[in-house]
Design a protein around this motif. Structure first.
Motif, PDB file in Angstrom:
ATOM      1  N   LEU A   1       0.818  -1.219   0.000  1.00 13.14           N
ATOM      2  CA  LEU A   1       0.000   0.000   0.000  1.00 13.14           C
ATOM      3  C   LEU A   1       0.849   1.267   0.000  1.00 13.14           C
ATOM      4  O   LEU A   1       0.503   2.248  -0.664  1.00 13.14           O
ATOM      5  N   VAL A   2       1.952   1.249   0.773  1.00 21.48           N
ATOM      6  CA  VAL A   2       2.735   2.482   0.960  1.00 21.48           C
ATOM      7  C   VAL A   2       3.945   2.574   0.026  1.00 21.48           C
ATOM      8  O   VAL A   2       4.712   3.539   0.111  1.00 21.48           O
ATOM      9  N   ARG A   3       4.110   1.607  -0.859  1.00 24.25           N
ATOM     10  CA  ARG A   3       5.261   1.629  -1.762  1.00 24.25           C
ATOM     11  C   ARG A   3       5.166   2.800  -2.742  1.00 24.25           C
ATOM     12  O   ARG A   3       4.121   3.426  -2.900  1.00 24.25           O
ATOM     13  N   GLU A   4       6.286   3.067  -3.409  1.00 25.01           N
ATOM     14  CA  GLU A   4       6.327   4.090  -4.460  1.00 25.01           C
ATOM     15  C   GLU A   4       5.308   3.747  -5.535  1.00 25.01           C
ATOM     16  O   GLU A   4       5.230   2.603  -6.000  1.00 25.01           O
ATOM     17  N   ASP A   5       4.493   4.722  -5.923  1.00 27.05           N
ATOM     18  CA  ASP A   5       3.427   4.540  -6.912  1.00 27.05           C
ATOM     19  C   ASP A   5       2.355   3.554  -6.452  1.00 27.05           C
ATOM     20  O   ASP A   5       1.620   3.002  -7.281  1.00 27.05           O
ATOM     21  N   GLY A   6       2.268   3.320  -5.143  1.00 26.97           N
ATOM     22  CA  GLY A   6       1.236   2.447  -4.602  1.00 26.97           C
ATOM     23  C   GLY A   6      -0.084   3.187  -4.427  1.00 26.97           C
ATOM     24  O   GLY A   6      -0.225   4.363  -4.781  1.00 26.97           O
ATOM     25  N   LEU A   7      -1.067   2.487  -3.861  1.00 27.49           N
ATOM     26  CA  LEU A   7      -2.405   3.054  -3.704  1.00 27.49           C
ATOM     27  C   LEU A   7      -2.391   4.327  -2.871  1.00 27.49           C
ATOM     28  O   LEU A   7      -3.032   5.328  -3.234  1.00 27.49           O
ATOM     29  N   VAL A   8      -1.670   4.326  -1.758  1.00 31.07           N
ATOM     30  CA  VAL A   8      -1.661   5.485  -0.864  1.00 31.07           C
ATOM     31  C   VAL A   8      -1.091   6.713  -1.573  1.00 31.07           C
ATOM     32  O   VAL A   8      -1.645   7.813  -1.493  1.00 31.07           O
TER      33      VAL A   8
ATOM     34  N   VAL B   1       9.500   2.919   9.830  1.00 29.89           N
ATOM     35  CA  VAL B   1      10.305   3.103   8.618  1.00 29.89           C
ATOM     36  C   VAL B   1       9.884   4.409   7.961  1.00 29.89           C
ATOM     37  O   VAL B   1       8.820   4.968   8.263  1.00 29.89           O
ATOM     38  N   PHE B   2      10.711   4.895   7.041  1.00 30.56           N
ATOM     39  CA  PHE B   2      10.415   6.172   6.407  1.00 30.56           C
ATOM     40  C   PHE B   2       9.130   6.130   5.575  1.00 30.56           C
ATOM     41  O   PHE B   2       8.448   7.147   5.428  1.00 30.56           O
ATOM     42  N   ARG B   3       8.759   4.956   5.042  1.00 25.98           N
ATOM     43  CA  ARG B   3       7.543   4.867   4.238  1.00 25.98           C
ATOM     44  C   ARG B   3       6.283   5.064   5.071  1.00 25.98           C
ATOM     45  O   ARG B   3       5.198   5.276   4.520  1.00 25.98           O
ATOM     46  N   ASP B   4       6.416   5.052   6.416  1.00 25.67           N
ATOM     47  CA  ASP B   4       5.257   5.312   7.280  1.00 25.67           C
ATOM     48  C   ASP B   4       4.739   6.735   7.096  1.00 25.67           C
ATOM     49  O   ASP B   4       3.623   7.059   7.528  1.00 25.67           O
ATOM     50  N   GLN B   5       5.549   7.577   6.483  1.00 21.19           N
ATOM     51  CA  GLN B   5       5.107   8.952   6.243  1.00 21.19           C
ATOM     52  C   GLN B   5       3.982   8.998   5.204  1.00 21.19           C
ATOM     53  O   GLN B   5       3.204   9.960   5.179  1.00 21.19           O
TER      54      GLN B   5
ATOM     55  N   VAL C   1      13.867   2.961  16.795  1.00 20.86           N
ATOM     56  CA  VAL C   1      14.857   3.267  15.759  1.00 20.86           C
ATOM     57  C   VAL C   1      14.236   3.070  14.379  1.00 20.86           C
ATOM     58  O   VAL C   1      13.309   2.276  14.203  1.00 20.86           O
ATOM     59  N   ILE C   2      14.771   3.786  13.413  1.00 25.26           N
ATOM     60  CA  ILE C   2      14.329   3.637  12.027  1.00 25.26           C
ATOM     61  C   ILE C   2      14.788   2.280  11.508  1.00 25.26           C
ATOM     62  O   ILE C   2      15.929   1.870  11.702  1.00 25.26           O
ATOM     63  N   GLY C   3      13.891   1.575  10.823  1.00 24.16           N
ATOM     64  CA  GLY C   3      14.260   0.310  10.206  1.00 24.16           C
ATOM     65  C   GLY C   3      13.678  -0.897  10.909  1.00 24.16           C
ATOM     66  O   GLY C   3      13.737  -2.012  10.381  1.00 24.16           O
ATOM     67  N   GLU C   4      13.117  -0.692  12.100  1.00 24.45           N
ATOM     68  CA  GLU C   4      12.474  -1.813  12.792  1.00 24.45           C
ATOM     69  C   GLU C   4      10.958  -1.660  12.605  1.00 24.45           C
ATOM     70  O   GLU C   4      10.457  -1.893  11.520  1.00 24.45           O
ATOM     71  N   PHE C   5      10.236  -1.241  13.642  1.00 22.81           N
ATOM     72  CA  PHE C   5       8.791  -1.055  13.428  1.00 22.81           C
ATOM     73  C   PHE C   5       8.525   0.206  12.620  1.00 22.81           C
ATOM     74  O   PHE C   5       7.659   0.238  11.755  1.00 22.81           O
TER      75      PHE C   5
END
Length: 238
Positions: free
Chosen positions: A35-42, A201-205, A195-199
């Protein structure tokens, strides 16, 4: 009574979506990533909402011309243009859609090697700060209007979101605040290090930015109707 119920529905909507996103991330992480990937639905929904909001803001500015409120009108035209730029930036100005290569000069300063403004290295330093400021403004500025109610034609009615939109901005503020904490402070939370990278991640934005896009779409639509009402009042008075 009906308006009050609708206001509460609007207020609770982003909180429900936030809970749904967190549960999806916990229970079905692969679906969440999709859902949150590049060019994804979100991201595509962000484009549609920002683009639609930009058009409506420009139309609101056009209606404000008839009211004689020149400052309101100018601000809404600027807002509309800004929202359209944000929308096009979300899809890299159609770069991937049309297969456009990134010019070398842009690639040298763009952290994602694409035709976007918000990923330019000189701007990235300030981007998260800007989101935090927008989140804080939208979350708390409504208190000013609650304490000191504005007149119908007051600029504050057109630049401060109503209380029921505060939750959208609060989600933006919360998510970007957590990202900044995880990136720079890395505190312990419930026995776990943030920390970034566990629960987190930057895509949470992306879901947080979707809440912003939805808030802006509702905000400018409401103010379009307000501008329309003022224009009609002016026409009737004339």
């Amino acid at each position: 009574m009906h308006d009050q119920r609708a206001s509460w529905v609007l207020f609770l909507l982003p909180l429900g979506l936030l809970v749904a996103m967190v549960l999806l991330k916990l229970e079905a992480p692969l679906h969440y990533k999709s859902l949150v990937r590049e060019d994804g639905l979100v991201e595509n929904l962000q484009f549609l909402l920002f683009f639609g909001a930009g058009i409506v803001a420009i139309l609101a500015g056009r209606r404000l011309v008839a009211t004689g409120l020149k400052l309101h009108c100018g601000l809404y035209w600027l807002l509309g243009i800004g929202l359209l730029v944000v929308a096009m930036d979300e899809i890299s100005w159609g770069q991937r859609l049309f297969g456009i290569a990134t010019p070398e000069r842009v690639a040298a300063v763009n952290l994602q090697n694409e035709l976007t403004v918000h990923n330019l290295e000189p701007l990235m330093i300030y981007l998260h700060v800007a989101y935090l400021c927008v989140g804080a403004y939208g979350s708390f500025a409504w208190l000013l209007n609650a304490i000191w109610p504005p007149a119908e034609q007051s600029l504050r009615r057109f630049v401060i979101a109503d209380w029921y939109l505060a939750s959208y901005f609060a989600v933006l503020l919360l998510v970007y605040g957590l990202i900044e904490l995880a990136q720079w402070v890395q505190p312990s939370l419930l026995g776990q290090r943030l920390v970034i990278g566990e629960f987190i991640v930057f895509r949470d934005q992306e879901p947080a930015e979707l809440m912003l896009a939805l808030a802006m779409a509702i905000f400018v639509l409401i103010n379009y109707y307000r501008a329309n009402a003022l224009a009609r009042q002016g026409a009737t008075a004339a």
